[in-house]
Design a protein around this motif. Sequence first.
Motif, PDB file in Angstrom:
ATOM      1  N   GLU A  48     -29.910  31.354 -35.172  1.00 20.98           N
ATOM      2  CA  GLU A  48     -30.852  31.800 -36.202  1.00 20.98           C
ATOM      3  C   GLU A  48     -30.803  30.801 -37.349  1.00 20.98           C
ATOM      4  O   GLU A  48     -29.763  30.182 -37.591  1.00 20.98           O
ATOM      5  N   HIS A  78     -31.581  19.624 -35.151  1.00 18.91           N
ATOM      6  CA  HIS A  78     -30.878  20.872 -34.858  1.00 18.91           C
ATOM      7  C   HIS A  78     -31.862  21.835 -34.218  1.00 18.91           C
ATOM      8  O   HIS A  78     -32.964  22.030 -34.718  1.00 18.91           O
ATOM      9  N   ILE A  89     -27.350  21.613 -28.567  1.00 15.75           N
ATOM     10  CA  ILE A  89     -27.674  22.383 -29.778  1.00 15.75           C
ATOM     11  C   ILE A  89     -28.223  21.455 -30.848  1.00 15.75           C
ATOM     12  O   ILE A  89     -29.184  21.773 -31.533  1.00 15.75           O
ATOM     13  N   MET A  90     -27.561  20.344 -31.042  1.00 17.81           N
ATOM     14  CA  MET A  90     -27.930  19.473 -32.149  1.00 17.81           C
ATOM     15  C   MET A  90     -27.429  18.055 -31.902  1.00 17.81           C
ATOM     16  O   MET A  90     -26.604  17.824 -31.017  1.00 17.81           O
ATOM     17  N   MET A 110     -21.665  15.675 -39.888  1.00 15.59           N
ATOM     18  CA  MET A 110     -21.245  16.830 -39.089  1.00 15.59           C
ATOM     19  C   MET A 110     -20.480  17.849 -39.926  1.00 15.59           C
ATOM     20  O   MET A 110     -20.701  19.053 -39.802  1.00 15.59           O
ATOM     21  N   LEU A 113     -22.991  19.580 -42.172  1.00 15.18           N
ATOM     22  CA  LEU A 113     -23.946  20.375 -41.391  1.00 15.18           C
ATOM     23  C   LEU A 113     -23.336  21.698 -40.926  1.00 15.18           C
ATOM     24  O   LEU A 113     -24.003  22.723 -40.873  1.00 15.18           O
ATOM     25  N   LYS A 114     -22.038  21.670 -40.627  1.00 17.41           N
ATOM     26  CA  LYS A 114     -21.370  22.886 -40.136  1.00 17.41           C
ATOM     27  C   LYS A 114     -21.301  23.979 -41.193  1.00 17.41           C
ATOM     28  O   LYS A 114     -21.397  25.163 -40.865  1.00 17.41           O
ATOM     29  N   PHE A 119     -27.614  27.764 -40.672  1.00 15.95           N
ATOM     30  CA  PHE A 119     -27.705  28.180 -39.263  1.00 15.95           C
ATOM     31  C   PHE A 119     -26.599  29.194 -38.990  1.00 15.95           C
ATOM     32  O   PHE A 119     -25.501  29.091 -39.552  1.00 15.95           O
ATOM     33  N   TRP A 120     -26.902  30.139 -38.095  1.00 11.61           N
ATOM     34  CA  TRP A 120     -25.898  31.119 -37.678  1.00 11.61           C
ATOM     35  C   TRP A 120     -25.981  31.269 -36.172  1.00 11.61           C
ATOM     36  O   TRP A 120     -27.071  31.403 -35.614  1.00 11.61           O
ATOM     37  N   LYS A 121     -24.791  31.307 -35.536  1.00 10.52           N
ATOM     38  CA  LYS A 121     -24.740  31.389 -34.073  1.00 10.52           C
ATOM     39  C   LYS A 121     -24.263  32.771 -33.641  1.00 10.52           C
ATOM     40  O   LYS A 121     -23.291  33.293 -34.182  1.00 10.52           O
TER      41      LYS A 121
ATOM     42  N   THR B  81     -22.781  28.613 -39.789  1.00 12.90           N
ATOM     43  CA  THR B  81     -22.074  28.129 -38.595  1.00 12.90           C
ATOM     44  C   THR B  81     -22.982  27.192 -37.796  1.00 12.90           C
ATOM     45  O   THR B  81     -23.257  27.416 -36.619  1.00 12.90           O
ATOM     46  N   GLY B  82     -23.429  26.140 -38.468  1.00 10.14           N
ATOM     47  CA  GLY B  82     -24.275  25.159 -37.786  1.00 10.14           C
ATOM     48  C   GLY B  82     -23.446  24.204 -36.939  1.00 10.14           C
ATOM     49  O   GLY B  82     -22.229  24.333 -36.836  1.00 10.14           O
TER      50      GLY B  82
END
Lengths: 145, 83
Positions: A48, A78, A89-90, A110, A113-114, A119-121, B81-82
Amino acid sequence: MIRVAVQADDFDLAAEAAALERTGAGAVVTFTGIVRDVAGGLRWMEIEHYPAMTRSALEGIAAQAAERWSLTGATVIHRYGSLAPGARIMMVATASAHRRAAFEAADFLMDYLKSRAPFWKKEVREDGADWVAAKDDDEAALGRW
Amino acid sequence: MTLDVLYFAWLRERIGLGREVVETEAATVADLVAELRAREGRYDLAFADMGAVRVAVDQELTELTAPLAGVREVAFFPPMTGG
């Protein structure tokens, strides 16, 4: 040359790397993140994001990298949506005259970005679904920069 | 003032919606959270542990103390959590 993309579709890693090779670089570093079935039974990963913010957040992170290192180009792509185990994923790719700048800038991208891109997984398994928790290590990694 | 309030990931699931329009006179993000929590149990539950909630105001990451004057959009979500 900074390129940022947020998309449902897969990307062409080789074409993205080749585009950076044409920026006058002496070194191109690429990183690809892949959906991994850590505990077994993973059906897919749901990713998401916050559409109004994602692109500007990624552009901001890439601009910071371009300020800190002498880059001839950087690419951040991404994906979002439902991604099966093994799917890309990216990706992050950086190009520079020399390898050290390219490696460091990719590592920096990286880390940011994390923890700083919205983004949420969610792991959807055969026996249920859970949001992936952020790791303290990921937040701590920002302190390296 | 009228705010667009957005929720993502497990906050969206616990509250049961991704976006709503909120009429509020809250001065800060923290005041807005207190107003939402007082509304209904599902909000109270979603915001029970604010250490696990991050906030963006007009698409910029910020803190709970951020003022809301002139703001149009507030988003709440868990740590990202990318990657």
